[in-house]
Scaffold this active site. Structure first.
Site, mmCIF file in Angstrom:
data_model
loop_
_atom_site.group_PDB
_atom_site.id
_atom_site.type_symbol
_atom_site.label_atom_id
_atom_site.label_comp_id
_atom_site.label_asym_id
_atom_site.label_seq_id
_atom_site.Cartn_x
_atom_site.Cartn_y
_atom_site.Cartn_z
ATOM 1 C CB VAL A 245 -0.879 -0.010 1.273
ATOM 2 C CG1 VAL A 245 -1.663 1.272 1.407
ATOM 3 C CG2 VAL A 245 -1.796 -1.228 1.260
ATOM 4 C CB CYS A 246 1.162 4.151 -2.258
ATOM 5 S SG CYS A 246 1.913 5.793 -2.260
ATOM 6 C CB VAL A 247 3.735 5.384 2.803
ATOM 7 C CG1 VAL A 247 4.762 6.121 1.955
ATOM 8 C CG2 VAL A 247 3.606 6.052 4.164
#
Lengths: 121, 98, 130, 121, 98, 130
Positions: free
Chosen positions: F77-79
């Site tokens: 999941v992209c931060v």
């Protein structure tokens, strides 16, 4: 050398109405940091992303026109713009906030064909 | 009726449908819908023709954000959010062409 | 005049939420009343207190909370849409066996009847979506 | 009596590609329970919502074609369909899963004008 | 190249752009993109003309979900998710026309 | 062959997440390898463990978690996108002073570099979005 791939980011959406343009730019900067062969294609409403003169104070949304100008600092210089998309919007290269290479749809299609990775958002 | 359109006419069919369906009243262009009023875009003739039937408004802050406030075509009135509220109040109902 | 507002999209991804917020402020500035703001579809994601947007950008959730508090607005999140998307208050957490909550201050979770009631009770209802 | 308003739900989006059609139906059922004067308009890709024969097993998404058929049980019988939208999609009223009133765009526009509340998703 | 289009051609311009831009290869229609291959829709002539340049595929589960599996126009090949994977493997790269 | 998948939209609202899941299953069924599944934009909302979809519908988050566990998939999941939208694990909660977490099992939060790396390391990358 074998780890350098041709990445093209295809931008077909207008800025501000949705976040895709901004979050696409964030990926472009990372791709550049990975020293990949990065290019950006702007077509359809995506050409509006680089239309000069964004003033976002009134909508209270963070503007990001300047980021396109900073791409050069990251050695991202391959910006391709579809001529027909510009024409359909009454725009010319002079209306754009960054220097770009304007080409026909057919030429842009050929550039796409040469890529290893095409990312669109 | 107040018709609210937030999509670019060159990407989606919302404005075209609105124009073909609506009986009159006003069209307010907001968000990416404001591209419709930029001079020289290929939808201009359709919008011009619709001005006989509808009053056409565009949201100024959205025009400014997109750098097209200086190329609004004749016959279009730019309004701010307060003007948006006034339009909603003026017409009995509103429809958002999502 | 009595206004209600329907927000169909979440924060940041679509401008709908920004437009709805600016419109709500303008409604109040014009001296009108806001009967209710209803969050549906991905609009329920406006109501999570877990966001941390970049420092130089607007904080969409916090400004809704603040506007709601300042003007005692009734900001309602649709329960069915919230369940699908993971927006949870204490009651929902208990009912559905969740170990955490994320509903932000100023919002409440309730049913779709609240949207229909807003349509009935308000002079105007304006929809913001994709 | 003064609390009965004319609610129209305007459906312009195809089913399954996005959730709007399904979540719109959920509102329609609630509006009916509130004993409002409810009507549904189907136009553009929204006419696909009531195209017969949804079989969603393959995409593993809950189908909701039957819900349109159940609207009658909730006394929701005013279903208006834009003739031009049908024609542009090669469809006729026989292709639809429920009985509807097909009308021109202009007629549909007049119906819209008579509403108190227009909801679109 | 494999071009993947998930939008109805009567609502958005994605398929039109894909057809005008692509140099050849294949187009796979998924999600709401599958409406493009339903016989009798007004985009049919454009798609038919494009078949000289592109092989055209449509995702069967998406056709079935929308009740149009029985009206796929000639020249279109229906594939399942496994066929989707095979197409991605067959072409050097893919582009999703979002 | 080595595949990666990019998911740009959240659960339920757009079919993108469903299509990506079916595609991932088919990739594995065909004997290919999945290098990474990357969740960006609203796609990060696939990774909240707080959803409670209707009983008669699919549970999108749980089936991602299950697929990830069964096949030891790297689901990232992209931060930055997660911060904007309120998807939080323990580390993020600490860093940003949040009082709850919602990340589902099988997902991890990391940077956009993971997407570029997926593009470099994979033979194919397929994008699912709106």
């Amino acid at each position: 050398m074998s780890d350098i791939k041709k990445f093209m980011f295809v931008n077909r959406k207008a800025p501000y109405g949705t976040i895709y343009a901004l979050e696409s730019l964030e990926v472009v900067l990372i791709a550049a940091a990975f020293e990949q062969d990065v290019s950006l294609a702007f077509m359809d409403d995506g050409v509006y992303q680089i239309k000069k003169g964004h003033q976002t104070k009134g909508i209270e949304v963070k503007g990001f026109e300047k980021t396109y100008g900073a791409l050069e600092d990251y050695d991202v210089t391959k910006l391709y713009v579809d001529a027909e998309s510009l024409a359909a919007r009454g725009l010319t290269a002079d209306d754009l906030t960054v220097p770009v290479e304007v080409m026909s749809r057919a030429e842009l299609g050929k550039m796409m064909e040469e890529q290893d990775v095409l990312l669109s958002f | 009726m107040l018709n609210i359109v937030n999509k670019s006419p060159l990407e989606r069919n919302a404005l075209q449908s609105c124009i073909e369906t609506g009986t009159g009243g006003a069209i307010l262009l907001i968000e990416d819908g404001v591209y419709a009023v930029a001079r020289g875009n290929s939808f201009e003739p359709t919008l011009k023709a619709a001005m006989g039937k509808f009053k056409v408004y565009a949201l100024a802050p959205d025009l400014e954000a997109r750098g097209i406030a200086d190329r609004v075509m004749d016959g279009v009135t730019a309004v701010d959010y307060g003007g948006f509220v006034d339009l909603v109040a003026e017409y009995k109902s509103s429809q958002s062409w999502l | 005049m009595k206004f209600s507002i329907l927000v169909n999209e979440g924060p940041y991804t679509h401008q709908a939420s920004d437009s709805a917020y600016q419109f709500a402020k303008a409604v109040l500035a014009k001296g009108h009343e806001i009967f209710r703001i209803f969050f549906y579809h991905d609009g329920v994601n406006n109501a999570t207190r877990l966001t941390t947007p970049p420092q130089d950008d607007r904080n969409i959730v916090n400004r809704w909370s603040k506007l709601g508090e300042e003007h005692k607005l009734d900001m309602v999140v649709c329960v069915a849409a919230a369940q699908r998307r993971g927006i949870v208050d204490d009651g929902e957490a208990k009912r559905n066996g969740k170990d955490a909550t994320n509903l932000a201050a100023g919002f409440r979770i309730s049913g779709l009847g609240q949207l229909i009631e807003a349509g009935i009770q308000s002079d105007r209802i304006v929809v913001f979506g994709d």
